[in-house]
Write a protein that holds these residues in place. Structure first.
Motif, short mmCIF file in Angstrom:
data_model
loop_
_atom_site.label_atom_id
_atom_site.label_comp_id
_atom_site.label_asym_id
_atom_site.label_seq_id
_atom_site.Cartn_x
_atom_site.Cartn_y
_atom_site.Cartn_z
N LYS A 198 36.20 35.68 33.16
CA LYS A 198 36.10 35.70 34.44
C LYS A 198 35.80 37.34 34.87
O LYS A 198 35.11 37.55 35.89
N ALA A 199 36.33 38.15 34.20
CA ALA A 199 36.16 39.53 34.56
C ALA A 199 34.69 40.04 34.53
O ALA A 199 33.96 40.65 35.17
N LYS A 200 34.12 39.38 32.94
CA LYS A 200 32.82 39.67 32.94
C LYS A 200 31.91 39.06 34.20
O LYS A 200 30.89 39.62 34.46
N ALA A 201 32.23 37.84 34.24
CA ALA A 201 31.50 37.35 35.65
C ALA A 201 31.62 38.20 36.90
O ALA A 201 30.71 38.17 37.56
N ALA A 202 32.61 38.71 37.05
CA ALA A 202 32.91 39.29 38.33
C ALA A 202 32.09 40.70 38.09
O ALA A 202 31.62 41.47 39.17
N GLU A 203 32.07 41.32 36.96
CA GLU A 203 31.31 42.49 36.81
C GLU A 203 29.91 42.54 36.77
O GLU A 203 29.28 43.27 37.38
N ASP A 211 37.19 48.50 34.86
CA ASP A 211 38.55 48.44 34.42
C ASP A 211 39.05 47.33 33.95
O ASP A 211 39.91 47.34 33.05
N GLU A 212 38.95 46.19 34.86
CA GLU A 212 39.55 45.09 34.54
C GLU A 212 38.84 44.37 33.20
O GLU A 212 39.61 43.45 32.54
N VAL A 213 37.55 44.62 32.94
CA VAL A 213 37.14 44.10 31.90
C VAL A 213 37.63 45.00 30.71
O VAL A 213 38.13 44.11 29.54
#
Length: 394
Positions: A198-203, A211-213
Motif C-alpha cells: 500500500k505504501a509503494k502504491a501511495a508513493e 518515510d512510510e515506505v
C-alpha cells in the motif's frame, strides 16, 4: 499503570491486525505466504501422529479398563459415558496419589471379583457338594487370572500407555505452541507485506510517502527474520516426530510381549482348571444309574466337554490296587451307553483305544476306575478312553 495500559493497547492492536489479515486471507482478499512442500508434509505427518496416538491411547485404555462391572446404565451410550467418567475419576485419583507421593492402591480385577462371588456362593450353597467344590476350583483359577490381568495392566500402562500419554501431554503441546507462534509470525509477515504494498502504491502518486515506505520495509525485514527463525524452530520439532515413531515402535513391541505373556498365563491357568474339573466324576461315571432322571424320555441328554484336555495318566484302578486286565473285563449287564467321539485320540499304550472324531462307540464304567476314563468298545476292540473326548448319548 500507563505502561500496562500501553502494552494492553499494543497487544490488542496486534491481535486485531492478525485477525484482519486472517479474515482477508479466508476471503481471498489478501496474499498468504505459503510454506514449502516439505514443511507441509511434516505438518501433515505430525497431525496424523497426534490423531492416531490419541485414538490408540483411548482404545488401549478401554482394553485395559480395570473394572467394567462398575458401569451403570443399560444402553450403549450410558455404558460408554459411565466408563469415561470412571476413567476420568481414576486419572484424578492417580494424580492425587502422585502428588501425595503415595502408591495407588490396586483395584479389584474382573477375575478376582468373580472369584469372590463364586467363593461366597460355594460357602452358602455347600462347599462339600459337587457344585460347591467346582465353584471353589473355578474361583481359584479366576483369582489367578485376575492376578495375571493386574500384572498385564500394570506392565502395559508403564511400557505403552505412559509413553503415548507423555507424547500428547509433553512433546505435542510444545509442537502446538510453536506452530501457533509460527502462525502468528506468518500473519505479521503478510500484514507487513500488505502495508508495504500500500505504501509503494501511495508513493507512486506522491513523493510524500517515502518515510512510510522505509518504515514498512524495515518492519517487513524484522517480520521476515522472526518468521524464518520460528519456522526453523518448528521444523526441527516436526522432524523430531521420526524419533517419536521409533520410540512408539519400541513401546508397541513391549506391549505385544506383555500381552503374549498374559494370554500364555491365562491358557496355563485354564488348562490346569480343565484338568481339575475333568477329575470330578459326572453323573455317568462310577454308577449304572443317572443321579437324576432326564427331563424328557424322548430327548437325549448330552454331556460333552467344549475342548479336549490332556487325560490323566492314572490307570483303571487307584494306586495300591491291582490293575484290571482288559481281556478279563466284561461289560456290565446294564449301564452301557453310546458315545460320539469329539476329537481324534491316539492311544498312548495297548491298554487304550484309539479314537476317530465322529465315530460311535459303546462305553461303560467299572468300579474303581479313574473318573477321567471309561472302557470303550468298537467291534472286537476294547480299551480305555478319556471322558473329555466323548459326547455321551442317552
Amino acid at each position: 499503570m500507563d505502561f500496562n495500559m500501553k502494552k494492553l493497547a499494543s497487544d490488542a492492536g496486534i491481535f486485531f491486525t492478525r485477525a484482519v489479515q486472517f479474515t482477508e486471507e479466508k476471503f481471498g482478499q489478501a496474499e498468504k505466504t505459503e510454506l514449502d512442500a516439505h514443511f507441509e508434509n511434516l505438518l501433515a505427518r505430525a497431525d496424523s501422529t497426534k490423531n492416531w496416538t490419541e485414538k490408540i491411547l483411548r482404545q488401549t485404555e478401554v482394553l485395559l479398563q480395570p473394572n467394567p462391572s462398575e458401569w451403570t446404565g443399560t444402553g450403549p451410550g450410558a455404558r460408554a459415558g459411565s466408563w469415561w467418567q470412571r476413567l476420568a475419576g481414576a486419572r484424578v485419583e492417580e494424580f492425587l496419589y502422585e502428588k501425595l507421593d503415595r502408591k495407588v492402591p490396586s483395584r479389584v480385577t474382573n477375575g478376582e471379583l468373580l472369584a469372590q462371588y463364586m467363593t461366597e456362593a460355594a460357602g452358602e450353597l455347600g462347599p462339600t457338594t459337587p457344585y460347591g467344590k467346582t465353584l471353589i476350583k473355578v474361583a481359584e483359577a479366576e483369582k489367578r487370572l485376575g492376578a495375571a490381568e493386574r500384572d498385564f495392566i500394570h506392565t502395559a500402562s508403564i511400557n505403552f500407555l505412559t509413553p503415548l500419554r507423555n507424547f500428547l501431554e509433553g512433546d505435542w503441546k510444545t509442537i502446538s505452541k510453536e506452530r501457533r507462534l509460527l502462525q502468528n509470525r506468518r500473519l505479521d509477515l503478510d500484514a507487513c507485506k500488505a502495508r508495504l504494498k500500500k505504501a509503494k502504491a501511495a508513493e507512486a502518486k506522491a513523493t510524500l510517502w517515502n518515510d512510510e515506505v522505509d518504515k514498512s520495509e524495515q518492519e517487513l525485514r524484522v517480520a521476515q527474520t522472526e518468521f524464518d527463525r520460528q519456522a526453523e524452530v518448528t521444523r526441527l520439532l516436526l522432524e523430531g516426530i521420526s524419533s517419536t515413531h521409533v520410540n512408539h515402535l519400541r513401546c508397541l513391541h513391549e506391549f505385544v510381549e506383555s500381552q503374549t505373556t498374559y494370554y500364555a498365563q491365562c491358557y496355563r491357568h485354564m488348562l490346569d482348571l480343565q484338568k481339575q474339573l475333568g477329575r470330578f466324576p459326572g453323573t455317568f461315571v462310577g454308577t449304572t444309574e443317572p443321579a437324576s432322571p432326564p427331563l424328557s424320555s424322548t430327548s437325549p441328554t448330552t454331556t460333552a466337554a467344549t475342548m479336549p484336555v490332556e487325560p490323566s495318566v492314572a490307570g483303571l484302578a487307584p494306586p495300591g490296587e491291582a490293575a484290571l486286565c482288559l481281556e478279563e473285563v466284561a461289560p456290565p449287564a446294564s449301564g452301557t451307553r453310546k458315545a460320539r467321539v469329539l476329537y481324534d485320540y491316539e492311544a498312548a499304550d495297548s491298554s487304550e483305544l484309539a479314537l476317530l472324531a465322529d465315530e460311535l462307540i459303546t462305553v461303560y464304567s467299572l468300579p474303581g476306575m479313574d473318573p477321567d476314563w471309561l472302557i470303550g468298545e468298537r467291534g472286537n476292540k476294547k480299551g480305555k478312553v478319556p471322558v473329555t473326548y466323548l459326547e455321551l448319548l442317552s
